[in-house]
Scaffold this motif. Sequence first.
Motif, mmCIF file in Angstrom:
data_model
loop_
_atom_site.group_PDB
_atom_site.id
_atom_site.type_symbol
_atom_site.label_atom_id
_atom_site.label_comp_id
_atom_site.label_asym_id
_atom_site.label_seq_id
_atom_site.Cartn_x
_atom_site.Cartn_y
_atom_site.Cartn_z
ATOM 1 N N GLY A 1 108.290 18.683 27.562
ATOM 2 C CA GLY A 1 107.591 17.726 28.415
ATOM 3 C C GLY A 1 108.544 16.692 29.011
ATOM 4 N N SER A 2 109.453 16.190 28.184
ATOM 5 C CA SER A 2 110.349 15.125 28.646
ATOM 6 C C SER A 2 111.299 15.627 29.725
ATOM 7 C CB SER A 2 111.177 14.580 27.481
ATOM 8 O OG SER A 2 110.331 14.141 26.469
ATOM 9 N N TRP A 3 111.834 16.819 29.519
ATOM 10 C CA TRP A 3 112.768 17.361 30.513
ATOM 11 C C TRP A 3 112.080 17.592 31.858
ATOM 12 C CZ3 TRP A 3 117.790 17.607 31.202
ATOM 13 C CH2 TRP A 3 118.649 17.553 30.090
ATOM 14 N N ILE A 4 110.894 18.167 31.812
ATOM 15 C CA ILE A 4 110.201 18.457 33.071
ATOM 16 C C ILE A 4 109.871 17.156 33.797
ATOM 17 C CG2 ILE A 4 108.088 19.431 34.087
ATOM 18 C CD1 ILE A 4 108.221 21.602 31.965
ATOM 19 N N LEU A 5 109.360 16.177 33.073
ATOM 20 C CA LEU A 5 109.016 14.905 33.718
ATOM 21 C C LEU A 5 110.265 14.264 34.319
ATOM 22 C CD1 LEU A 5 106.253 13.224 33.841
ATOM 23 C CD2 LEU A 5 107.448 11.635 32.351
ATOM 24 N N PHE A 6 111.342 14.288 33.551
ATOM 25 C CA PHE A 6 112.601 13.685 34.019
ATOM 26 C C PHE A 6 113.065 14.346 35.314
ATOM 27 C CE2 PHE A 6 117.276 13.817 34.156
ATOM 28 C CZ PHE A 6 117.546 12.456 34.185
ATOM 29 N N ARG A 7 112.976 15.656 35.371
ATOM 30 C CA ARG A 7 113.479 16.380 36.548
ATOM 31 C C ARG A 7 112.555 16.288 37.748
ATOM 32 N NH1 ARG A 7 115.480 21.285 33.007
ATOM 33 N NH2 ARG A 7 117.605 20.582 32.640
ATOM 34 N N GLU A 8 111.264 16.236 37.504
ATOM 35 C CA GLU A 8 110.340 16.459 38.624
ATOM 36 C C GLU A 8 109.599 15.235 39.134
ATOM 37 O OE1 GLU A 8 107.874 19.883 37.965
ATOM 38 O OE2 GLU A 8 109.497 20.983 36.985
ATOM 39 N N VAL A 9 109.600 14.155 38.368
ATOM 40 C CA VAL A 9 108.895 12.963 38.861
ATOM 41 C C VAL A 9 109.925 11.903 39.235
ATOM 42 C CG1 VAL A 9 107.245 11.141 38.294
ATOM 43 C CG2 VAL A 9 106.835 13.470 37.513
ATOM 44 N N GLU A 10 109.863 11.482 40.487
ATOM 45 C CA GLU A 10 110.854 10.518 40.977
ATOM 46 C C GLU A 10 110.316 9.096 40.821
ATOM 47 O OE1 GLU A 10 113.909 11.358 41.688
ATOM 48 O OE2 GLU A 10 113.439 13.468 41.366
ATOM 49 N N PRO A 11 111.223 8.109 40.805
ATOM 50 C CA PRO A 11 110.786 6.730 40.493
ATOM 51 C C PRO A 11 109.844 6.093 41.520
ATOM 52 C CG PRO A 11 113.150 6.809 40.991
ATOM 53 C CD PRO A 11 112.691 8.214 40.864
ATOM 54 N N ALA B 1 111.692 2.374 35.109
ATOM 55 C CA ALA B 1 111.214 1.016 34.790
ATOM 56 C C ALA B 1 112.348 -0.002 34.772
ATOM 57 C CB ALA B 1 110.498 1.036 33.444
ATOM 58 N N GLY B 2 113.580 0.480 34.837
ATOM 59 C CA GLY B 2 114.716 -0.440 34.910
ATOM 60 C C GLY B 2 114.959 -1.246 33.646
ATOM 61 N N PHE B 3 114.549 -0.726 32.485
ATOM 62 C CA PHE B 3 114.757 -1.484 31.243
ATOM 63 C C PHE B 3 116.246 -1.623 30.927
ATOM 64 C CE2 PHE B 3 110.572 0.637 29.879
ATOM 65 C CZ PHE B 3 109.826 -0.384 30.450
ATOM 66 N N THR B 4 116.625 -2.787 30.445
ATOM 67 C CA THR B 4 117.999 -3.021 30.004
ATOM 68 C C THR B 4 117.964 -3.741 28.653
ATOM 69 O OG1 THR B 4 118.100 -5.198 31.022
ATOM 70 C CG2 THR B 4 118.791 -3.333 32.399
ATOM 71 N N ARG B 5 119.098 -4.183 28.224
ATOM 72 C CA ARG B 5 119.198 -4.894 26.942
ATOM 73 C C ARG B 5 118.161 -6.017 26.821
ATOM 74 N NH1 ARG B 5 124.102 -6.138 23.194
ATOM 75 N NH2 ARG B 5 123.191 -7.753 21.905
ATOM 76 N N GLU B 6 117.932 -6.722 27.907
ATOM 77 C CA GLU B 6 116.981 -7.844 27.865
ATOM 78 C C GLU B 6 115.576 -7.422 27.427
ATOM 79 O OE1 GLU B 6 116.890 -9.792 31.691
ATOM 80 O OE2 GLU B 6 119.083 -9.908 31.627
ATOM 81 N N ASP B 7 115.266 -6.160 27.666
ATOM 82 C CA ASP B 7 113.926 -5.676 27.287
ATOM 83 C C ASP B 7 113.866 -5.211 25.836
ATOM 84 O OD1 ASP B 7 112.603 -5.726 30.028
ATOM 85 O OD2 ASP B 7 114.425 -4.577 30.425
ATOM 86 N N ASP B 8 115.018 -5.198 25.190
ATOM 87 C CA ASP B 8 115.073 -4.665 23.829
ATOM 88 C C ASP B 8 114.907 -5.747 22.757
ATOM 89 O OD1 ASP B 8 115.273 -2.068 24.670
ATOM 90 O OD2 ASP B 8 117.447 -1.925 24.487
ATOM 91 N N PHE B 9 114.066 -6.734 23.051
ATOM 92 C CA PHE B 9 113.808 -7.785 22.063
ATOM 93 C C PHE B 9 112.351 -7.773 21.633
ATOM 94 C CE2 PHE B 9 117.768 -9.055 23.849
ATOM 95 C CZ PHE B 9 118.448 -9.618 22.777
ATOM 96 N N PRO B 10 112.106 -8.206 20.397
ATOM 97 C CA PRO B 10 110.723 -8.244 19.908
ATOM 98 C C PRO B 10 109.925 -9.327 20.642
ATOM 99 C CG PRO B 10 112.312 -8.646 18.121
ATOM 100 C CD PRO B 10 113.065 -8.691 19.398
ATOM 101 N N PRO B 11 108.593 -9.281 20.528
ATOM 102 C CA PRO B 11 107.770 -10.336 21.115
ATOM 103 C C PRO B 11 108.245 -11.708 20.618
ATOM 104 C CG PRO B 11 106.407 -8.568 20.250
ATOM 105 C CD PRO B 11 107.803 -8.255 19.851
ATOM 106 N N LYS B 12 108.208 -12.680 21.521
ATOM 107 C CA LYS B 12 108.759 -14.014 21.240
ATOM 108 C C LYS B 12 108.226 -14.627 19.933
ATOM 109 C CE LYS B 12 109.438 -18.397 23.636
ATOM 110 N NZ LYS B 12 109.079 -19.167 24.846
#
Lengths: 644, 86
Positions: free
Chosen positions: A39-49, A566-577
Amino acid sequence: MGNNLYAGKVMRINLSNRSVRIEPTAKYLEDSLGGRGLGSWILFREVEPNVGSFDPENLIIFSAGPLLGTLAPTACRLSITTKNPLTGGLCSSNVGGHFGPELKFAGFDALIISGRADYPVYLLIEDGEIKIKEAKHLWGLTVGETEDEICSQNSDYKIRTSCIGPAGENLVRGACIMVDRGRAAGRGGAGAVMGSKNLKAIATRGRLSIKPFDPQGFFYRAKQCREKILEAEIIKIYREGGSMRFGGAGGPDGNFPQAVKNYDDEYWPISKSRKIYEKTLKEKFEVRRLGCFNCSSISCSHFYKVSDGPFSPSAGEGFQINTARAFGSNLDIEDPNFVIAAHNFCSEMGLDVDMAGACLAWAFEAFSRGDLTFDEVNNLDLSWGKSHSAMELLKDMVSRKGFGDVLAEGVKRASEIVGKGTIDYAIQVKGADLNEASMRPFKAWSLGIVLSTHGGGHLDGSPPIGAFKKHPEVAKDLFGEPMVNFRGRYENQVKAVIWFEKYKAVIDIMGLCYFASMWLDAKAISLKDLSDLFEAGTGEFYSEKDLMSMGERVHNVQKAFNTIHAGFTREDDFPPKKLMTKPAQTGPFKGDVLDKKQWNKMLDEYYEEKGWDRKTGLQTEEGLKKIGLGEVANKLKKFNKIIN
Amino acid sequence: MKRGLIEVKLDYCTACRSCELACHFRNTSSFGTSHSFIDVNLNKATGEVQVDFLEACDNCREEPFPFCYDACCTGAITWKLVNGGK
Ligand code: SF4
Ligand code: SF4
Ligand code: SF4
């Protein structure tokens, strides 16, 4: 690879023009062996951002693994992959029940669904054939009514269904897909995606067979696995009382951490938690225990019935530890009648319990702080503990009535709509609402939740609490650290989180249940067992290392999808405040908090170990090429989201 | 002639269908449920289950044990040899 252990076919269905195309499964098995990987491979290849979750071009993929439908214990778990309406990244959901095996027995390893039907339809898939049938009369029906109606129309009560309720139809972002009426592919909003496609249900009936390469060898190995499960100590607790016995509403001694009042605390006094404890529920409400397909060795599900009082009648299965938290402790509601009825209501409406619980808890807190007033919340008194208001608000969420329309967007969007700093106590990561226990005390558990490629949740890298406590030698051997996920420990936890990311990906690729795996018990189904089962089933050998590399690749593909979409980066890798700023208030976990400095250290270590970039958290070209993911690196490059 | 006595205690049954899968396997050496001689049905509205043996069930008389019994770990299916192993 031959077709042993596989049904051999994948079906693509475009609902816009009603075209159907059948392809050999083998075409997709070079990258992974199926399930979550496929599922992950197909979605990655076939659905564009540029494609939104609710656009017809988004795909929704139902994919089975090679062990699904076989004699391997718990061989029932189907993966569901799509673009997530809550996070804008990946939805990688997973569900048990009997639908997955039935789909395979009907001749298909996977369904890849695109487009949008002009009017509501359902799919009937039977012994290699498919019919796209009108479902106008099913639109608006609950999950149970839908299944009954489909079975009765086709005069076949052995049909298995996977369907949405009104929540999915109304595009509630946390709507789930319900399988076999009581089992949820809960996280990630896949139900809303089905709704956006005007797809009410998939019904399936299979009379075909899956062939193993070496029947006797497979039988013998499956039996061995079953015996291991029967002997494993922690699994025994699940067999006896489900996940509720393990930690539900305070756990066996009342000292298990529990989210309380929108995570204001980690401890619910025993006088309250005992009212929703598994043994109490068993006495008053349990009709029987239930199991997913081929899960006689655990059968963790409970069928509960509320027979009297204002929340009756209500009956259904699938109540797990998280329901007790979502509708009990996190709302400070002590009435088990309500908690069970709210669970069953969510099942019937096709609404994810975790998302719904998190939304309600946030709204209750906003009300208690005066950030939301009585007339802003549909004239409901959202004071802590108010069960009737909670039920009304759930109904309003499903129908998107008044304030329910705001909540249906999930806590992140809702707090943006309401403003007033309510985002500060929105319990979410990357837009995914959280309903998790134990986040403050158990750091590795939290790290796994926050870094999950699914958006947020414990079903990715989170190791079990006090991992392998009774078998420190196994932990030392696998993670180089005997004390994994012990309270308060930040040091040397990262290797275990990464190990579980890969291992759990392998379990999802194969199609088994985490509850039968080393995620619960060091002595349960191991990589060697999976390798042996696969070899007996197909005649092909994949070493433990091969399997883990496959898990690692799939995890990286999922991460790349999130980065691109979704453009997630390090800044998104924190727990809820709240979890980083407000320590637990009472009980055995008093004072526990997630320390930002220590968290940053864990992140550094984690990215380093993964071969990702420390500063941004993005994947690197070097790291990806090293594990054979040049294609993924190229796509990331195209979107300028990779570090050279 | 059937061998041994197989009984079902419905209270223990979790409707998991491990028994159906095992019987189908015994009959076909493959995985499925359509060739099973044991049939499990769950009423999802009430939680009631029903377990039936089809006419074709021979109690696995040529086998070391009934496959459905072997696969059922909940204690719902019981088996005992009667009349000196018959
Ligand atoms: S352990 Fe529970 S969730 Fe897992 S397959 Fe068995 S019944 Fe289903
Ligand atoms: S294996 Fe046992 S518990 Fe499962 S359905 Fe059959 S009789 Fe019931
Ligand atoms: S005794 Fe043998 S033939 Fe009869 S139902 Fe059980 S497995 Fe099938």
